[in-house]
Design a protein around this motif. Sequence first.
Motif, short mmCIF file in Angstrom:
data_model
loop_
_atom_site.label_atom_id
_atom_site.label_comp_id
_atom_site.label_asym_id
_atom_site.label_seq_id
_atom_site.Cartn_x
_atom_site.Cartn_y
_atom_site.Cartn_z
N GLY A 1 0.81 -1.21 0.00
CA GLY A 1 0.00 0.00 0.00
C GLY A 1 0.84 1.26 0.00
N TRP A 2 0.27 2.30 -0.55
CA TRP A 2 0.83 3.64 -0.45
C TRP A 2 -0.12 4.45 0.45
CZ3 TRP A 2 5.52 5.21 -1.85
CH2 TRP A 2 6.20 4.49 -2.82
N PHE A 3 0.48 5.05 1.46
CA PHE A 3 -0.25 5.91 2.38
C PHE A 3 0.37 7.29 2.34
CE2 PHE A 3 -2.80 2.74 4.66
CZ PHE A 3 -2.20 1.58 4.20
N ARG A 4 -0.36 8.27 2.84
CA ARG A 4 0.19 9.61 2.89
C ARG A 4 -0.28 10.33 4.14
NH1 ARG A 4 -3.04 12.58 -2.14
NH2 ARG A 4 -5.13 12.63 -1.17
N GLN A 5 0.56 11.27 4.56
CA GLN A 5 0.24 12.06 5.75
C GLN A 5 0.61 13.51 5.50
OE1 GLN A 5 1.89 10.58 9.42
NE2 GLN A 5 0.38 11.69 10.62
N THR B 1 9.33 -4.50 -6.30
CA THR B 1 9.08 -3.06 -6.32
C THR B 1 7.59 -2.77 -6.55
OG1 THR B 1 11.29 -2.65 -7.19
CG2 THR B 1 9.69 -0.88 -7.41
N VAL B 2 7.10 -1.78 -5.83
CA VAL B 2 5.76 -1.26 -6.05
C VAL B 2 5.90 0.21 -6.42
CG1 VAL B 2 5.40 -0.72 -3.60
CG2 VAL B 2 3.43 -1.05 -5.10
N TYR B 3 5.05 0.65 -7.35
CA TYR B 3 5.11 2.01 -7.86
C TYR B 3 3.81 2.75 -7.59
CZ TYR B 3 8.82 -0.20 -10.63
OH TYR B 3 9.94 -0.90 -11.04
N LEU B 4 3.92 4.05 -7.55
CA LEU B 4 2.73 4.90 -7.52
C LEU B 4 2.94 6.00 -8.54
CD1 LEU B 4 -0.01 5.35 -6.16
CD2 LEU B 4 1.11 7.01 -4.66
N GLN B 5 2.23 5.90 -9.66
CA GLN B 5 2.27 6.94 -10.67
C GLN B 5 1.22 7.98 -10.32
OE1 GLN B 5 4.31 7.33 -13.49
NE2 GLN B 5 3.30 9.33 -13.61
N MET B 6 1.66 9.21 -10.15
CA MET B 6 0.76 10.28 -9.73
C MET B 6 0.70 11.33 -10.84
SD MET B 6 1.88 10.65 -5.73
CE MET B 6 3.49 11.31 -6.13
N ASN B 7 -0.46 11.49 -11.42
CA ASN B 7 -0.68 12.47 -12.48
C ASN B 7 -1.66 13.54 -12.01
OD1 ASN B 7 0.95 10.90 -14.21
ND2 ASN B 7 -0.82 9.71 -14.91
N SER B 8 -1.69 14.63 -12.74
CA SER B 8 -2.62 15.73 -12.43
C SER B 8 -2.57 16.10 -10.95
CB SER B 8 -4.05 15.35 -12.83
OG SER B 8 -4.13 15.04 -14.20
N LEU B 9 -1.37 16.26 -10.46
CA LEU B 9 -1.19 16.51 -9.03
C LEU B 9 -1.80 17.84 -8.62
CD1 LEU B 9 2.38 15.07 -8.66
CD2 LEU B 9 0.41 14.40 -7.27
N LYS B 10 -2.31 17.85 -7.39
CA LYS B 10 -2.96 19.02 -6.83
C LYS B 10 -2.22 19.43 -5.56
CE LYS B 10 -7.48 17.23 -8.31
NZ LYS B 10 -8.84 16.85 -7.83
N PRO B 11 -2.33 20.70 -5.16
CA PRO B 11 -1.68 21.12 -3.91
C PRO B 11 -2.12 20.27 -2.71
CG PRO B 11 -2.33 23.04 -5.17
CD PRO B 11 -2.89 21.85 -5.90
N GLU B 12 -3.35 19.80 -2.72
CA GLU B 12 -3.82 18.98 -1.61
C GLU B 12 -3.21 17.58 -1.59
OE1 GLU B 12 -5.69 20.69 -3.80
OE2 GLU B 12 -7.54 19.60 -4.32
N ASP B 13 -2.44 17.23 -2.61
CA ASP B 13 -1.70 15.97 -2.59
C ASP B 13 -0.38 16.09 -1.83
OD1 ASP B 13 -2.72 15.52 -6.00
OD2 ASP B 13 -3.56 14.52 -4.23
N THR B 14 -0.04 17.29 -1.42
CA THR B 14 1.19 17.50 -0.67
C THR B 14 1.16 16.72 0.63
OG1 THR B 14 1.57 19.70 -1.60
CG2 THR B 14 2.59 19.22 0.53
N ALA B 15 2.16 15.88 0.83
CA ALA B 15 2.20 15.01 2.00
C ALA B 15 3.51 14.21 1.98
CB ALA B 15 1.03 14.04 2.01
N VAL B 16 3.77 13.54 3.08
CA VAL B 16 4.79 12.52 3.10
C VAL B 16 4.11 11.22 2.68
CG1 VAL B 16 6.48 11.23 4.46
CG2 VAL B 16 6.11 13.67 4.90
N TYR B 17 4.68 10.55 1.70
CA TYR B 17 4.11 9.31 1.18
C TYR B 17 4.91 8.13 1.71
CZ TYR B 17 0.95 11.79 -1.91
OH TYR B 17 -0.07 12.57 -2.40
#
Length: 122
Positions: A35-39, A77-93
């Motif tokens: 899993g990918w989590f963020r804070q 390996t696990v990947y997280l491709q993040m597109n169309s990023l928004k300011p609210e995506d700002t976090a530690v992943y």
Amino acid sequence: QVQLVESGGGSVQAGGSLRLSCVASGRTFSSYTMGWFRQAPGKERESAAIFWSGGTRYYADSVKGRFTISRDNAKNTVYLQMNSLKPEDTAVYYCAASTRAIAIRINDYRYWGQGTQVTVSS
């Protein structure tokens, strides 16, 4: 014991893309749910995307359609491709591994990486 090391974080403008990677130690990577989590600052840790060991993928509503989780079992390996990023995506992943076939809650995950910072500016 599983060790997880994330990479790929950084700073990007809104609308941009980043790809996070997480390399796991051990010989049974394919059996783990990843899993990918963020804070974000001042907020609780939350799930962003999960790749269950059976192959099903889960996405939080906030990232659905923009983020894609994938895994390469041959490379541990696990990947997280993040597109169309928004300011609210700002976090530690954080990357996390669970021995459960279906793991949703944070407490379901036993192993955690150190985290990688993602900052999205407007």
